[in-house]
Design an enzyme around this catalytic site. Structure first.
Site, PDB file in Angstrom:
ATOM      1  N   ASP A 136       2.979   6.089 -10.455  1.00 24.38           N
ATOM      2  CA  ASP A 136       3.670   4.915  -9.931  1.00 24.38           C
ATOM      3  C   ASP A 136       2.623   3.839  -9.672  1.00 24.38           C
ATOM      4  OD1 ASP A 136       5.719   3.363  -8.553  1.00 24.38           O
ATOM      5  OD2 ASP A 136       4.619   3.900  -6.742  1.00 24.38           O
ATOM      6  N   ASP A 169       3.126   0.461  -7.601  1.00 20.90           N
ATOM      7  CA  ASP A 169       3.105  -0.231  -6.313  1.00 20.90           C
ATOM      8  C   ASP A 169       2.848   0.724  -5.162  1.00 20.90           C
ATOM      9  OD1 ASP A 169       3.586  -3.009  -6.836  1.00 20.90           O
ATOM     10  OD2 ASP A 169       5.423  -2.295  -7.765  1.00 20.90           O
TER      11      ASP A 169
END
Lengths: 902, 171
Positions: free
Chosen positions: A168, A170
């Site tokens: 991922d 963010d």
């Protein structure tokens, strides 16, 4: 590429095969007749002369047409066979299986797949339903093909001894923000944050989601040590990017993180291709098997189906208070283990609600299945885009970082002043250079170190198991994929050992009304092998408290059991991130709460310190004179409450409450108050509840029949409610001051009389009124210790009648405390006004009414004026009578009030 | 294949533009509206000139003026079986995408010579025969269109590099 074809469900079974038109080996085309069959059906024949109908059986022979192209290889049916239900009828060797399709075209033969054919029951596009390419939603493949592609991938990974790692972006490996302050700090070497933001990269999106997003710069801070981390991890894992940002954003970030494209290549998937705004799904990339896939993400709730494969990392928060700029689509996060998260009760509740709704939404979209059209509900998507836009705008305009830094500077300044003031030469502060300013942005994150350790460990364990699986049959090249262990299971085993044997109780960490066993934190605790318990028991080993909001009960309970370690939630967070039972000593929670006893004493949980401010409401809900605190809490906790499964062996069975937080359990049982403290509800003990009940009953009974008459009251109520909140507090005070004012009571009584004249004489509301009067007189004479129940009831009705109160003020009467406990209709006001007019020739009541309504809607004011006029007319008729009786009544009233008071 | 095509289009003009240079404005608007769009089974590449701008008619209700404009434009229509040059855009295990001007083509791994295989471990990923042919992002390829599908405003095409003189173009 043989395909078995069925007859289909649309035929009128039972049928009889009459003739087969093609022999095996022949080429067939779509819609070409392949066989003839017959079926029987009833025909209705109407005898027009006789007028009766009869049914006649008919036999019809029709042809069956080919739903497929190719070479017929075998018939499964014979001529003359009777068939009662759908069944396979032939095998066709197709030229093309249409296993890969692009935008409705078969990518293997170039045929258009979107053609709808009457001969075929299913569309050809349905033959390749699976999306498995990162950057495209138009390319779909068949199950078969997906399986083959994935097997190929697994072989390759096993060969190079790697695993897949879905990363991922963010707050996992980077944090992005669009606060323009960062750009300014970057240009200003004198800024205290200059060092921190020096290496922040930025880009602009040309094809951002909105004009605003296109104009602003995105500042990307990579997590400390990211480059080395990725380089080392890429030796063991093939990495994919999976983000909830847009495609352009994802690609730009990937470029920042991996400028050469060595690490991620084009294995980047964003929300544009995800097909779901709320959840990520490994099946989107690995539709067949996720046995070799590990995820690192800072949120576990977005992976509802792939939890076992997930390594949750602690969110990276470099730009303080910004969070995840792409999270506006996701449910609000619930799993923060930091002590500064101190939401108050109501917002927590709201959040829980929101979370539940979101979860439902996610479920719904998941169930809706493979539709990959990008948006679920276009309206919803639009709404969320707008929300994101608003968040962006807010960040750009508010500049949260700048605000934070200014605040910090101010604090520094004050501290500076303080030290100067003390004139203490040995102050350590004096050694540091005076213009030194603290900075908001601290780059002190160490998560990646641990993460790398875990990933390495996992990789080793995985391949150790794989090797032992293969062991004997070491066939080089040809790998048996059934021997591939499931990395999800291994991960769970590894994590399960971390807190094995720990029995953990949470206190104040989760909001009330949330099932701890289904909460993020709860799931995580359990995934690390610890037992999660709802309340303190003797075998509990750890109590995790929210240091800013410790729940009292559990804390006190735990304090008297010395073996229980009371730790702050940071301990839990560190255990999670390091995968080891961290030494508790630095995390021990030793602060004494206000009113807490010395350890060892029997704790008295029910101090009034916490509950004090809420008691005012609590009493209102108490129909008996008992202690009310527990009940009130129960009432609040009840809605939306999910009961937990009780752990086996929990001795305390009478407690039906969610025992996640403290006071609830204890409060149920009335307890002695600590000495010297007076409960504010003590006065209730002497209160006559019977009269209150009777009154309530009467009130409820009269409500329906009263309606007609009360219409005006209601109107009044509505009008006043909005504008009245302010003066009603004042009125309450006034009430206490001038509560025994005879004058006001007289007026009220007079009013109710005069009103009863204008309205129907037998109206039940009159009864209610007079009853109220008595009631009020009684309490008022009681002085200061009137019951809060009454107070509430009175304040409620006061709100309704404040229009008149104001009017009284207009009359220049000294006593403001003219409070009937009742909503009084305008008509009565009018009557008063009229009388007043007669006495001191004050302005026309209509005008007065208009003035009062100034802040109301124009229409309503007009309407009211009309009402008033009507009343006036009516009143004129009875006016004379009323006037005549008035004096006598007034006299009588005064007497009555006096006796009541006595 | 490119064509010079006579086309007609209705252009509406806002009343605030009514004036002497209306026809110029109409032409400008036309160019802005149609150039670069996909009109069914061809792309309008460039408007050459307008040869006939009709009288304007005021549309009842809105006050906009509508002109019927005849114009000549260069259009590009890809045909099935046509061989075109394209630039590789992305590569994935199932094949690669190539861009031929406005048209996006997909070349499936089934439509490549057998010796060309996907190589995921290369950076960036590529299709290669482990000799002279390497197809990765940015590579120029010559492909033959074997399938075309059009929708309003969109066109999809399937290409093949399975054939003589097709595939990687050496620079």
């Amino acid at each position: 590429m043989s395909k078995t074809i069925r007859l289909g469900t649309r035929l009128r079974y039972p049928i009889t095969i009459v003739r087969l038109l093609k022999t095996p080996g022949e080429q067939i085309k779509k819609q070409e007749p392949l066989l003839e069959y017959s079926f029987k059906w009833k025909r209705e024949i109407v005898d027009e002369i006789g007028g009766n109908t009869r049914q006649e059986e008919q036999t019809t022979t029709v042809t069956w047409d080919s739903p497929a192209d190719g070479e017929l290889t075998k018939w499964h049916i014979t001529e003359g066979q009777r068939i009662v239900a759908d069944r396979p009828c032939m095998v066709v060797k197709e030229e093309c299986p249409h296993a890969v399709q692009f935008g409705g075209l078969c990518a293997m033969c170039g045929k258009d797949m979107t053609e709808v054919n009457w001969a075929a029951e299913t569309r050809d596009t349905a033959r390749a339903p699976i999306h498995m390419v990162h950057d495209q939603t138009y390319l779909t493949v068949s199950e078969d093909h997906a399986q083959r592609t994935e097997a190929k991938l697994q072989r390759r990974l096993l060969h190079s001894r790697k695993l897949s790692l879905v990363v991922d972006l963010d707050q996992t490996i980077i944090q992005a923000c669009i606060d323009p302050t960062v750009g300014e700090w970057q240009k200003d070497p004198s800024n205290p944050n200059y060092e921190s933001v020096k290496h922040v990269k930025s880009f602009q999106l040309e094809d951002g989601p909105s004009d605003l997003a296109r104009r602003c710069s995105y500042y990307i801070k990579t997590r400390p040590g990211l480059e080395d981390f990725l380089n080392r991890i890429s030796q063991m894992y093939e990495m994919h990017v999976y983000t909830m940002g847009t495609r352009a954003y994802a690609q730009n970030v990937a470029r920042v993180v991996d400028p050469q494209g060595r690490l991620f290549g084009n294995r980047v998937i964003s929300r544009d291709e995800n097909g779901n705004m709320f959840a990520k799904d490994l099946q989107r990339l690995f539709p067949v098997s996720t046995h070799m896939v590990v995820i690192i993400d800072d949120r576990s709730d977005v992976w509802p189906r792939n939890r076992p494969n997930l390594i949750k990392v602690s969110p990276y928060e470099f730009f303080k208070g910004i969070g995840d700029i792409n999270s506006s689509f996701l449910p609000k996060r619930q799993d923060l283990l930091t002590s500064d998260a101190t939401p108050n009760g109501s917002s927590k509740k709201g959040k829980a609600q929101e979370l539940r709704q979101m979860a439902e939404k996610i479920d719904a979209t998941l169930n809706a299945g493979g539709e990959m059209t990008g948006g679920d509900d276009p309206a919803l998507t639009k709404l969320q885009l707008e929300e994101q836009e608003r968040a962006f705008e807010k960040q750009i305009n508010d500049r949260p970082l700048q605000v934070l830094q200014e605040k910090l500077d101010k604090e520094d300044e004050e501290a500076e002043k303080a030290t100067v003031h003390s004139e203490d030469g040995s102050e350590s502060r004096s050694s540091s250079p005076p213009p030194h300013r603290h900075r908001v942005l601290q780059d002190d994150d160490t998560e990646l170190k641990y993460l790398e350790k875990h990933l390495t460990y996992l990789h080793q364990t995985y391949y150790a198991e794989y090797d032992s699986n293969c062991g004997s049959h070491a066939t080089n090249g040809n790998v048996d994929l059934t021997l591939v262990p499931d990395v999800g299971r291994i991960l769970e085993e590894l994590k399960g050992q971390v807190l094995q044997g720990f029995k953990i109780v949470l206190s104040g960490v989760l909001p009330r009304g949330i099932d701890i066993y289904r909460s993020e934190i709860g799931l995580q605790i359990m995934s690390f092998g610890a037992d999660l318990l709802p309340k303190i028991r003797n075998d509990v080993t750890h109590l995790v408290v929210n240091t800013s909001q410790p729940g009292r009960e559990k804390l006190f309970d735990a304090r008297c059991r010395p073996h229980i370690k009371i730790v702050s939630q940071e301990w839990l967070a560190d255990c999670f991130s390091r995968w080891e039972a961290v030494d508790e000593t630095p995390y021990l929670f030793t602060t004494r709460l206000v009113g807490e006893e010395e350890p060892g004493d029997k704790p008295k949980g029910d101090d009034m310190i916490i509950g004090d401010d809420t008691n005012g409401e609590a009493e209102n809900t108490m129909p008996n004179g008992k202690r009310s605190k527990g009940l009130k809490l129960k009432l609040i906790a009840a809605p939306g409450h999910t009961r937990k499964p009780k752990p086996v062996g929990d001795g305390d069975e009478d407690d039906s409450e969610d025992s996640d937080d403290s006071e609830i359990e204890e409060g149920l049982l009335p307890e002695d108050l600590p000495d010297g403290q007076v409960s504010p509800i003590d006065s209730l003990k002497t209160f006559n509840w019977d009269s209150a009940d009777a009154e309530l009953a009467e009130f409820l009974a009269s409500g329906s029949s009263d309606e007609e008459e009360d219409n005006e009251d209601d109107e009044d109520d509505e009008d006043d409610d909005a504008s009245d909140d302010v003066d009603y507090v004042k009125n309450e005070e006034d009430q206490e001051i001038s509560s025994s004012s005879d004058n006001s009571r007289k007026r009220r009584a007079r009013r109710s009389r005069s009103r009863s004249k204008t309205a129907s004489p037998s109206s039940p509301s009159r009864k209610r009124k007079s009853h109220d009067d008595e009631e009020e007189a009684g309490t008022e004479s009681g002085g200061g210790d009137e019951s809060p129940t009454k107070k509430l009831r009175r304040t409620k009705s006061q709100r309704a009648s404040s229009l008149r109160n104001q009017y009284v003020a207009d009359e220049d009467e000294p006593q403001q405390g003219d409070h009937s406990g009742l909503p009084t209709p305008l008509g009565t006001d009018d009557a008063d006004a009229k009388q007043q007019k007669e006495v001191n020739a004050s302005p026309v009541p209509i005008e007065e009414g208009g003035e009062e309504d100034d802040d109301l809607d124009f229409d309503e004011a007009e309407l009211e004026a009309e009402f008033e006029r009507e009343f006036e007319r009516e009143f004129d008729k009875v006016g004379a009578e009323a006037q005549a009786e008035e004096d006598g009544l007034r006299q009588g009233d005064m007497d009555g009030a006096d006796t009541e008071k006595g | 294949m490119f064509f010079l095509h006579n086309l007609e289009r209705r252009v509406t003009l806002h009343p605030s533009y009514f004036g002497r240079n209306m026809h110029e404005l109409v032409t400008t608007k036309l160019v802005k509206d149609v150039e670069g769009t996909c009109a069914g089974d061809y792309y309008i590449i460039a408007v050459m000139d307008t040869f006939d701008v009709s009288e304007g008619r005021i549309l009842p209700g809105s006050g906009l003026a509508e002109f019927t404009v005849g114009y000549r434009a260069v259009v590009w229509r890809p045909f099935k079986g046509e061989v075109i040059d394209a630039v590789t855009h992305t590569v994935n295990p199932h094949g690669f995408f190539a861009q031929a001007g406005p048209l996006r083509l997909f070349v499936s791994s089934h439509l490549m010579p057998d010796e060309i295989q996907y190589d995921a471990s290369a950076t960036p990923a590529q299709f290669t025969n482990n000799a002279d042919i390497v197809i990765e992002q940015g590579t120029h390829v010559r492909v033959k269109i074997i399938g075309l599908r059009t929708e309003v405003g969109e066109m999809w095409a399937i290409g093949s590099i399975n054939g003589d003189f097709l595939g990687c173009l050496q620079a």
